[in-house]
Enzyme design. Sequence first.
Site, PDB file in Angstrom:
ATOM      1  N   ALA A  10       0.810  -1.226   0.000  1.00 10.41           N
ATOM      2  CA  ALA A  10       0.000   0.000   0.000  1.00 10.41           C
ATOM      3  C   ALA A  10       0.837   1.266   0.000  1.00 10.41           C
ATOM      4  O   ALA A  10       0.300   2.359  -0.196  1.00 10.41           O
ATOM      5  CB  ALA A  10      -0.944  -0.002   1.213  1.00 10.41           C
ATOM      6  N   ASP A  32      -1.457  -6.003   2.881  1.00  4.89           N
ATOM      7  CA  ASP A  32      -1.137  -4.831   3.715  1.00  4.89           C
ATOM      8  C   ASP A  32      -2.240  -4.667   4.753  1.00  4.89           C
ATOM      9  O   ASP A  32      -3.301  -5.290   4.645  1.00  4.89           O
ATOM     10  CB  ASP A  32      -1.011  -3.568   2.834  1.00  4.89           C
ATOM     11  CG  ASP A  32      -0.102  -2.508   3.452  1.00  4.89           C
ATOM     12  OD1 ASP A  32      -0.418  -2.020   4.566  1.00  4.89           O
ATOM     13  OD2 ASP A  32       0.930  -2.190   2.838  1.00  4.89           O
ATOM     14  N   ASP A  41      -3.429  -7.574   9.325  1.00  2.54           N
ATOM     15  CA  ASP A  41      -2.509  -6.943  10.277  1.00  2.54           C
ATOM     16  C   ASP A  41      -1.430  -7.979  10.608  1.00  2.54           C
ATOM     17  O   ASP A  41      -1.657  -8.900  11.394  1.00  2.54           O
ATOM     18  CB  ASP A  41      -3.282  -6.531  11.532  1.00  2.54           C
ATOM     19  CG  ASP A  41      -2.362  -5.922  12.580  1.00  2.54           C
ATOM     20  OD1 ASP A  41      -1.119  -5.942  12.382  1.00  2.54           O
ATOM     21  OD2 ASP A  41      -2.880  -5.439  13.601  1.00  2.54           O
ATOM     22  N   LEU A  42      -0.266  -7.805  10.008  1.00  2.00           N
ATOM     23  CA  LEU A  42       0.778  -8.828  10.135  1.00  2.00           C
ATOM     24  C   LEU A  42       1.427  -8.852  11.519  1.00  2.00           C
ATOM     25  O   LEU A  42       2.391  -9.601  11.731  1.00  2.00           O
ATOM     26  CB  LEU A  42       1.848  -8.623   9.056  1.00  2.00           C
ATOM     27  CG  LEU A  42       1.344  -8.785   7.611  1.00  2.00           C
ATOM     28  CD1 LEU A  42       2.439  -8.427   6.606  1.00  2.00           C
ATOM     29  CD2 LEU A  42       0.860 -10.216   7.358  1.00  2.00           C
ATOM     30  N   GLY A  71       6.574  -3.341   6.871  1.00  2.00           N
ATOM     31  CA  GLY A  71       7.423  -3.151   8.039  1.00  2.00           C
ATOM     32  C   GLY A  71       7.234  -1.777   8.635  1.00  2.00           C
ATOM     33  O   GLY A  71       6.650  -0.885   8.014  1.00  2.00           O
ATOM     34  N   TYR A 155      14.425  -2.373  16.167  1.00  2.00           N
ATOM     35  CA  TYR A 155      14.362  -2.342  14.699  1.00  2.00           C
ATOM     36  C   TYR A 155      15.578  -3.056  14.095  1.00  2.00           C
ATOM     37  O   TYR A 155      15.432  -3.950  13.255  1.00  2.00           O
ATOM     38  CB  TYR A 155      14.318  -0.880  14.234  1.00  2.00           C
ATOM     39  CG  TYR A 155      14.259  -0.719  12.740  1.00  2.00           C
ATOM     40  CD1 TYR A 155      13.071  -0.899  12.047  1.00  2.00           C
ATOM     41  CD2 TYR A 155      15.403  -0.386  12.007  1.00  2.00           C
ATOM     42  CE1 TYR A 155      13.015  -0.758  10.669  1.00  2.00           C
ATOM     43  CE2 TYR A 155      15.353  -0.246  10.625  1.00  2.00           C
ATOM     44  CZ  TYR A 155      14.161  -0.429   9.967  1.00  2.00           C
ATOM     45  OH  TYR A 155      14.117  -0.301   8.597  1.00  2.00           O
ATOM     46  N   LYS A 159      15.927  -6.606  11.811  1.00  2.00           N
ATOM     47  CA  LYS A 159      16.490  -6.625  10.457  1.00  2.00           C
ATOM     48  C   LYS A 159      17.726  -7.543  10.383  1.00  2.00           C
ATOM     49  O   LYS A 159      17.965  -8.187   9.365  1.00  2.00           O
ATOM     50  CB  LYS A 159      16.817  -5.207   9.996  1.00  2.00           C
ATOM     51  CG  LYS A 159      15.575  -4.306   9.857  1.00  2.00           C
ATOM     52  CD  LYS A 159      14.624  -4.799   8.772  1.00  2.00           C
ATOM     53  CE  LYS A 159      13.478  -3.840   8.523  1.00  2.00           C
ATOM     54  NZ  LYS A 159      12.582  -4.289   7.441  1.00  2.00           N
TER      55      LYS A 159
END
Length: 286
Positions: A10, A32, A41-42, A71, A155, A159
Amino acid sequence: MGTYVVSGSASGMGRAVAERLVAAGHSVIGVDIKDADVVADLSTAAARHAAADAVLDRCGGVLDGAVLAAGLGPIPGRDDTIVQVNYFGVVDLLIALRPALARAGAAKVVVVASNSTTVTPAVPRRAVRALLNGDPAKALRAVRWFGKRSAPMSYAATKIAVSRWVRRHAVTREWAGAGIRLNALAPGAVMTPLLSEQLSNPAEAKAINAFPVPVGGYGDAGHLADWMVFMLSDAAEFLCGSVIFVDGGSDAYFRSESWPAPVPAGQLPRYALRFLADRRARRRFG
Ligand code: NAD
């Protein structure tokens, strides 16, 4: 023409790559939290599994490729969601979609990581290990900076973990052996709504703008999308388990002397053991 799934379709880089794929004549299934073919909603396991089922339904069980771009940035106070979406939102989807990718015979996957993996100092290894072991609570306990939770640490930990997950799995029978090329792209600061939000906070803007970027300025979402399209193409057939930094030179600035690194002699037994174990497994399973 192929069928691709793009999470984070999105906005920003996910949207840019979805647009390029559609313009080239491919079918794209966008996932998304809003404005997508599959709205999910992941940040919850149940929604991730439902999203994977919905994607499998739509693609008929065969996928030519996937881009995992959904993300969050290092938003203070959102550590739990950062961990859930940035790590489990990638890994859970990929595990569920792997059989469909394998069916295509030559599928390509791009996971959007970040150069925060190598330019963020002092990310606790325990947090990365906990994520790879599937333990978000332990990871969140570990990402403390002077006793407090730290969104930049959370964060970067997600990653690093997702990049390691890519490298570990890319080379296995289930991925490389099934014709799937699994790689990661590590952008630096790219002008998207995620970065705009960070820049709207004066303290964060100051830190971002003071950060060394040898080529200057910010990356362009369209340019990063072009890299992803290339990594999804036949030209990427020999690319496997790589983490490609497209970050204006920040990673090279900090680490020009530390990578590539020679293998210390002490690690040779580990290399040999892994090779022998793989050879035995190949013999046993054919
Ligand atoms: P963006 O905010 O424009 O896009 C991210 C997308 O993820 C959005 O569409 C958003 O709705 C979706 N998303 C967020 N939470 C979700 C949830 N719970 N469930 C489902 N979808 C959700 O940001 P972007 O910059 O295009 O980011 C894409 C990826 O690139 C992210 O993984 C980000 O961490 C990474 N990244 C961005 C930068 C940067 O500077 N922009 C740098 C390095 C890495």
